[in-house]
Scaffold this active site. Structure first.
Site, PDB file in Angstrom:
ATOM      1  N   LYS A  84     -23.312 -23.115 -11.972  1.00  0.00           N
ATOM      2  CA  LYS A  84     -22.803 -24.476 -12.088  1.00  0.00           C
ATOM      3  C   LYS A  84     -21.282 -24.445 -12.027  1.00  0.00           C
ATOM      4  O   LYS A  84     -20.646 -23.499 -12.475  1.00  0.00           O
ATOM      5  CB  LYS A  84     -23.268 -25.114 -13.394  1.00  0.00           C
ATOM      6  CG  LYS A  84     -24.788 -25.239 -13.509  1.00  0.00           C
ATOM      7  CD  LYS A  84     -25.335 -26.222 -12.502  1.00  0.00           C
ATOM      8  CE  LYS A  84     -26.839 -26.377 -12.613  1.00  0.00           C
ATOM      9  NZ  LYS A  84     -27.595 -25.208 -12.164  1.00  0.00           N
ATOM     10  N   ASP A  85     -20.713 -25.523 -11.538  1.00  0.00           N
ATOM     11  CA  ASP A  85     -19.291 -25.558 -11.236  1.00  0.00           C
ATOM     12  C   ASP A  85     -18.417 -25.521 -12.478  1.00  0.00           C
ATOM     13  O   ASP A  85     -18.770 -26.069 -13.519  1.00  0.00           O
ATOM     14  CB  ASP A  85     -18.980 -26.827 -10.424  1.00  0.00           C
ATOM     15  CG  ASP A  85     -17.680 -26.712  -9.668  1.00  0.00           C
ATOM     16  OD1 ASP A  85     -16.627 -26.916 -10.278  1.00  0.00           O
ATOM     17  OD2 ASP A  85     -17.735 -26.412  -8.462  1.00  0.00           O
ATOM     18  N   ARG A  86     -17.240 -24.900 -12.335  1.00  0.00           N
ATOM     19  CA  ARG A  86     -16.261 -24.881 -13.421  1.00  0.00           C
ATOM     20  C   ARG A  86     -15.657 -26.267 -13.648  1.00  0.00           C
ATOM     21  O   ARG A  86     -15.419 -26.678 -14.786  1.00  0.00           O
ATOM     22  CB  ARG A  86     -15.145 -23.885 -13.064  1.00  0.00           C
ATOM     23  CG  ARG A  86     -14.046 -23.791 -14.111  1.00  0.00           C
ATOM     24  CD  ARG A  86     -12.797 -23.132 -13.527  1.00  0.00           C
ATOM     25  NE  ARG A  86     -13.072 -21.803 -13.029  1.00  0.00           N
ATOM     26  CZ  ARG A  86     -12.981 -20.696 -13.754  1.00  0.00           C
ATOM     27  NH1 ARG A  86     -12.639 -20.768 -15.031  1.00  0.00           N
ATOM     28  NH2 ARG A  86     -13.231 -19.522 -13.208  1.00  0.00           N
ATOM     29  N   GLU A 393     -18.127 -23.296  -7.023  1.00  0.00           N
ATOM     30  CA  GLU A 393     -19.576 -23.175  -7.081  1.00  0.00           C
ATOM     31  C   GLU A 393     -20.139 -24.565  -7.326  1.00  0.00           C
ATOM     32  O   GLU A 393     -19.434 -25.451  -7.762  1.00  0.00           O
ATOM     33  CB  GLU A 393     -19.997 -22.220  -8.201  1.00  0.00           C
ATOM     34  CG  GLU A 393     -19.354 -22.567  -9.532  1.00  0.00           C
ATOM     35  CD  GLU A 393     -19.604 -21.543 -10.613  1.00  0.00           C
ATOM     36  OE1 GLU A 393     -20.578 -21.735 -11.340  1.00  0.00           O
ATOM     37  OE2 GLU A 393     -18.837 -20.592 -10.716  1.00  0.00           O
TER      38      GLU A 393
END
Length: 406
Positions: A84-86, A393
């Site tokens: 999962k994205d930062r 991401e």
């Protein structure tokens, strides 16, 4: 307002980058909210602790490592279903191997975990592995949209909710500089030495698989067959996920075509590998043409089964529960410009659910020219996400790797 599907297909639903209105993505982490939908509930017993957590401003491996260290566990024993994205607020689950005699609850209560909120803890028999999820629920705020562009954008989004979009991999699949497929090709051809790390090998190989998939999808999109089935296609059932071969002729072919029109099944494309099942007829010929043009003898992939055995991926990405509503101002936006200033543009919130492996930017990039506020420099490439820069991401899962049963 909740969108309603138009009565007829909107041919503009897949606009070209130059035709699309700009929209700013990820102005703040709160503008990109993702909730992982697990494939199964933990059993309540076993030596693996399932920790469901909400994170902000941290990537998945760092967050999972921090939780493992707080439990006094080996970070190498951890597992998670997807990245999962930062630059987001994301909810997901990780597994950490922990002796039965050790109670995780008090350890997590006293742990200092900046950017991480623990939501639930339960034990399970097995480690959580990549792909162990049903999908993801997104709530994404897009800002700075020209008000005159909103009516058409909302119609396009409504149509996407009805028929889906081409299931392209986004630029984040190909590495920060987009060069992972070329590096993988050089490795497979023997021109360069491959990485020693097994995870890096899988990432490189999956980038190459993804590029080939996008090439096949682009060809099917160009001739209008990305959402329908052709004789010889391998189709995927939406309800069960099972694959079946579409007959080359006869009444069963007509039945498959009707089921595809009703979104009950979708054609699939290749994630090439030694164990991938091949279609027949024109679809099989197209896929063989793409792979042969890239590496010559398809059997060359047999030696790289450790990096990716191969699988099938739907050419169509179904988008469930799509809704659109107006967005409130971002933090400081009203103070900076004044409420109602037309120069600030307008914002909308788009909510929807995607199956695992689906990219939110692939969906939104069919309607908007996405400008990622979290990226240091804008990018112009597109597969799927028109003009979208590559975020670190989004929802990476290991395509082509078999998922273990719970």
């Amino acid at each position: 307002m909740t969108t309603t599907a138009p009565s007829a297909a909107d041919p503009a639903a897949a606009g070209s980058p130059g035709d699309l209105p700009a929209a700013v993505l990820r102005s703040s982490p709160a503008d990109f909210v993702v909730e992982e939908l697990p494939a199964y509930a933990p059993s309540g017993r076993g030596e693996h602790v399932f920790v469901t957590f909400r994170k902000t401003g941290r990537n998945t491996p760092d967050a999972v490592r921090a939780i493992a260290l707080a439990l006094g566990a080996d970070p190498g024993s951890t597992g998670f279903a997807g990245m999962k994205d930062r630059h987001a607020i994301t909810t997901q689950t990780a597994s950490i191997q922990l002796p039965l005699a050790r109670d995780p609850a008090p350890l997590l209560e006293k742990a200092e975990l900046p950017g991480i909120e623990i939501l639930a803890v339960a034990r399970h028999d097995n480690k959580l592995k990549p792909g162990h999820l049903v999908g993801n629920r997104f709530r994404i705020t897009l800002r700075g949209i020209d008000p005159s562009a909103l009516p058409l954008a909302e119609r396009r989004l409504a149509e996407i909710g009805r028929v889906g979009v081409p299931n392209a991999f986004g630029p984040q699949r190909f590495g920060r500089d987009g060069g992972n497929p070329e590096r993988a090709l050089a490795w497979i051809a023997g021109r360069e030495r491959g990485p020693r790390d097994k995870r890096e090998q899988r990432l490189l190989f999956s980038a190459l698989q993804s590029r080939w998939f996008n090439e096949v999808l682009a060809r099917r999109e160009a001739d209008g067959t990305w959402s329908t089935v052709l004789p010889g296609d391998l189709a995927k059932k939406r309800d069960s996920g099972g694959l079946f071969l579409v007959p080359l002729e006869g009444p069963e072919l007509a039945d498959a075509e009707a089921r595809a029109a009703a979104l009950a099944i979708s054609p699939t494309g290749p994630m090439f590998g030694r164990k991938m099942r091949w279609p027949e007829g024109a679809p099989g010929a197209l896929e063989l043409e793409v792979l042969t043009a890239a590496i010559g003898d398809p059997r060359r992939l047999d030696a790289f089964a450790h990096a990716g055995e191969g699988t099938r991926r739907p050419l169509r990405l179904e988008v469930d529960g799509l809704e659109v509503c107006a967005a409130g101002p971002s933090a400081g936006e009203a103070d900076a410009r004044g409420a109602g200033d037309p120069a600030a543009g307008q914002g909308i919130v788009v909510s929807f659910v995607l199956p695992k492996g689906g990219y939110a930017t692939t969906v939104l990039g069919r309607v908007f020219r996405l400008v990622d506020a979290s990226a240091p420099q804008p990018s112009t490439g597109r597969p799927g996400a028109a003009g979208a820069p590559a975020p670190e991401e989004e929802d990476a899962v290991d395509e082509g790797q078999p998922g273990a049963a719970p």
